[in-house]
Design a protein around this motif. Structure first.
Motif, PDB file in Angstrom:
ATOM      1  N   GLU A  14      29.856  37.371  36.300  1.00 42.78           N
ATOM      2  CA  GLU A  14      30.911  37.899  37.177  1.00 42.78           C
ATOM      3  C   GLU A  14      30.314  38.715  38.317  1.00 42.78           C
ATOM      4  O   GLU A  14      30.739  38.602  39.474  1.00 42.78           O
ATOM      5  N   LEU A  15      29.324  39.523  38.019  1.00 38.87           N
ATOM      6  CA  LEU A  15      28.689  40.335  39.056  1.00 38.87           C
ATOM      7  C   LEU A  15      27.975  39.475  40.089  1.00 38.87           C
ATOM      8  O   LEU A  15      28.008  39.778  41.294  1.00 38.87           O
ATOM      9  N   ARG A  16      27.334  38.405  39.648  1.00 36.44           N
ATOM     10  CA  ARG A  16      26.675  37.502  40.600  1.00 36.44           C
ATOM     11  C   ARG A  16      27.691  36.885  41.558  1.00 36.44           C
ATOM     12  O   ARG A  16      27.418  36.726  42.753  1.00 36.44           O
ATOM     13  N   LEU A  17      28.850  36.533  41.042  1.00 31.53           N
ATOM     14  CA  LEU A  17      29.903  35.981  41.899  1.00 31.53           C
ATOM     15  C   LEU A  17      30.390  37.020  42.908  1.00 31.53           C
ATOM     16  O   LEU A  17      30.606  36.707  44.090  1.00 31.53           O
ATOM     17  N   LEU A  18      30.566  38.248  42.455  1.00 33.23           N
ATOM     18  CA  LEU A  18      31.060  39.305  43.333  1.00 33.23           C
ATOM     19  C   LEU A  18      30.046  39.688  44.406  1.00 33.23           C
ATOM     20  O   LEU A  18      30.410  40.182  45.475  1.00 33.23           O
ATOM     21  N   LEU A  19      28.753  39.463  44.120  1.00 33.70           N
ATOM     22  CA  LEU A  19      27.689  39.911  45.026  1.00 33.70           C
ATOM     23  C   LEU A  19      27.025  38.759  45.773  1.00 33.70           C
ATOM     24  O   LEU A  19      25.927  38.916  46.288  1.00 33.70           O
ATOM     25  N   ASP A  20      27.712  37.623  45.861  1.00 29.35           N
ATOM     26  CA  ASP A  20      27.120  36.539  46.657  1.00 29.35           C
ATOM     27  C   ASP A  20      27.386  36.799  48.145  1.00 29.35           C
ATOM     28  O   ASP A  20      27.995  37.792  48.527  1.00 29.35           O
ATOM     29  N   GLY A  21      26.904  35.920  48.985  1.00 32.28           N
ATOM     30  CA  GLY A  21      26.958  36.168  50.425  1.00 32.28           C
ATOM     31  C   GLY A  21      28.254  35.767  51.099  1.00 32.28           C
ATOM     32  O   GLY A  21      28.417  35.976  52.313  1.00 32.28           O
ATOM     33  N   ARG A  22      29.189  35.207  50.346  1.00 31.92           N
ATOM     34  CA  ARG A  22      30.418  34.719  50.961  1.00 31.92           C
ATOM     35  C   ARG A  22      31.324  35.877  51.373  1.00 31.92           C
ATOM     36  O   ARG A  22      31.555  36.796  50.597  1.00 31.92           O
ATOM     37  N   THR A  23      31.847  35.807  52.584  1.00 30.50           N
ATOM     38  CA  THR A  23      32.763  36.848  53.045  1.00 30.50           C
ATOM     39  C   THR A  23      34.160  36.599  52.476  1.00 30.50           C
ATOM     40  O   THR A  23      34.566  35.459  52.238  1.00 30.50           O
ATOM     41  N   LEU A  24      34.885  37.682  52.289  1.00 35.61           N
ATOM     42  CA  LEU A  24      36.256  37.625  51.816  1.00 35.61           C
ATOM     43  C   LEU A  24      37.208  37.802  52.988  1.00 35.61           C
ATOM     44  O   LEU A  24      36.802  38.233  54.073  1.00 35.61           O
ATOM     45  N   ALA A  25      38.463  37.498  52.772  1.00 36.74           N
ATOM     46  CA  ALA A  25      39.473  37.685  53.817  1.00 36.74           C
ATOM     47  C   ALA A  25      39.464  39.139  54.272  1.00 36.74           C
ATOM     48  O   ALA A  25      39.505  40.064  53.454  1.00 36.74           O
ATOM     49  N   GLY A  26      39.360  39.344  55.581  1.00 39.28           N
ATOM     50  CA  GLY A  26      39.315  40.690  56.137  1.00 39.28           C
ATOM     51  C   GLY A  26      37.913  41.199  56.393  1.00 39.28           C
ATOM     52  O   GLY A  26      37.726  42.181  57.121  1.00 39.28           O
ATOM     53  N   GLU A  27      36.899  40.544  55.784  1.00 35.93           N
ATOM     54  CA  GLU A  27      35.514  40.912  56.057  1.00 35.93           C
ATOM     55  C   GLU A  27      35.003  40.139  57.273  1.00 35.93           C
ATOM     56  O   GLU A  27      35.493  39.051  57.577  1.00 35.93           O
ATOM     57  N   ILE A  28      33.999  40.700  57.919  1.00 35.00           N
ATOM     58  CA  ILE A  28      33.407  40.040  59.089  1.00 35.00           C
ATOM     59  C   ILE A  28      32.093  39.355  58.721  1.00 35.00           C
ATOM     60  O   ILE A  28      31.879  38.188  59.046  1.00 35.00           O
ATOM     61  N   ALA A  29      31.222  40.064  58.034  1.00 35.63           N
ATOM     62  CA  ALA A  29      29.943  39.486  57.591  1.00 35.63           C
ATOM     63  C   ALA A  29      29.393  40.345  56.476  1.00 35.63           C
ATOM     64  O   ALA A  29      29.727  41.535  56.363  1.00 35.63           O
TER      65      ALA A  29
END
Length: 305
Positions: free
Chosen positions: A23-38
């Protein structure tokens, strides 16, 4: 704890830790979420270094097993557990900074400020703390809105000025003005105990359990938290770097106030026995369903790393 109980607990701890790691690896990958820029790669690498570096994942385990008492240890509980681990790891990153404990090793690896630099370590901690509240607020943590709000409030109170951060402040002050027993207990209940208390209480919140269950699990968490700190203080005196994965003997060298320094190791071991007994008694109403939580309390008191 019998040998069979110990083996069952260790197996369950490994299973929960593996799920949390994923779960932590998924949360800390490089993909941006809605509302994030980079998501800057160096920052993300530092965050991953501070989180994905082993560890027993005890606090997430307590979240999951407390939720399991009420048959609520599903995906939402896993996300809450991961959020708590982000807060815990942020606190370790900041605790290791030169302006705090100035440690070079954590879990047998270079601390974040050594592997990267001090500024990046500060920012990685900041980002992990923020991520934790992002996870709890997100509708992907599929709980009724009032339960997510209750978790957000409880974690904020446990982690902030009246909890962990306040405890760290008292700990720094204690190097100059050593408190008595009551002051040490308050310091440790805030710095170490508050997040462990939250971990146990969170299971009841996730499940929407009755207020008396929430209070009972929180009290259990308080007993486990004090036991954890007592065991940690004993290990700081008796263990070596290879056991702990970090420097030892630093509390005594810094003149830090601990209950072990105040009363001695024999007193501390007797207290640990009493705290485990108290923790077990608090879980009696839940019968065999609480076996792994009872084992966790015993493990905390007897751990050697």
């Amino acid at each position: 704890m019998t040998k069979d109980e110990q083996l069952a607990f260790e197996a369950a701890l490994l299973v929960r830790a593996a799920a949390i790691e994923t779960e932590l690896r998924l949360l800390l990958d490089g993909r941006t979420l809605a509302g994030e820029i980079a998501r800057p790669e160096r920052l993300m690498a530092a965050m991953r270094h501070g989180v994905l570096n082993g560890g027993k994942r005890l606090r997430p385990f307590l979240v999951m097993e407390s939720a399991a008492l009420f048959a609520a240890d599903g995906e939402a509980a896993l996300r809450v557990a991961a959020a708590l681990e982000c807060v815990h790891c942020y606190s370790l990153i900041h605790d290791d900074l030169p302006s705090m404990d100035d440690d070079d090793l954590r879990r047998g690896q270079p601390t974040v400020h050594k592997a990267f630099d001090e500024a990046t370590a500060i920012l990685a901690g900041d980002a992990l703390l923020t991520l934790a509240f992002d996870v709890l607020a997100d509708e992907a943590t599929a709980l009724p809105a009032e339960r997510r709000a209750a978790l957000l409030l409880a974690l904020a109170r446990a982690a902030g000025a009246g909890g962990m951060v306040g405890g760290q402040t008292l700990d720094l002050e204690a190097e100059r003005n050593r408190p008595g027993e009551a002051g040490i207990i308050r310091l440790q209940a805030m710095k170490t105990g508050a997040l462990i208390r939250f971990a146990c209480e969170a299971g009841a919140i996730i499940a929407g359990a009755a207020p008396q269950d929430r209070d009972r699990l929180a009290e259990f968490g308080s007993a486990v938290g004090l036991a954890f700190q007592l065991a940690d203080d004993l290990l700081d005196l008796t263990a070596d770097v290879s056991q702990m994965g970090k420097a030892t003997g630093k509390d005594a060298a810094a003149g830090k106030a601990t209950l072990v320094a105040l009363h001695g190791t024999n007193w501390a071991r007797a207290q640990l026995h009493g705290l485990v007994k108290q923790a077990h008694e608090l879980l009696e109403p839940y019968g065999e369903e609480a076996a792994l939580l009872k084992a966790a309390a015993s493990f905390v008191a007897a751990r050697n790393s």
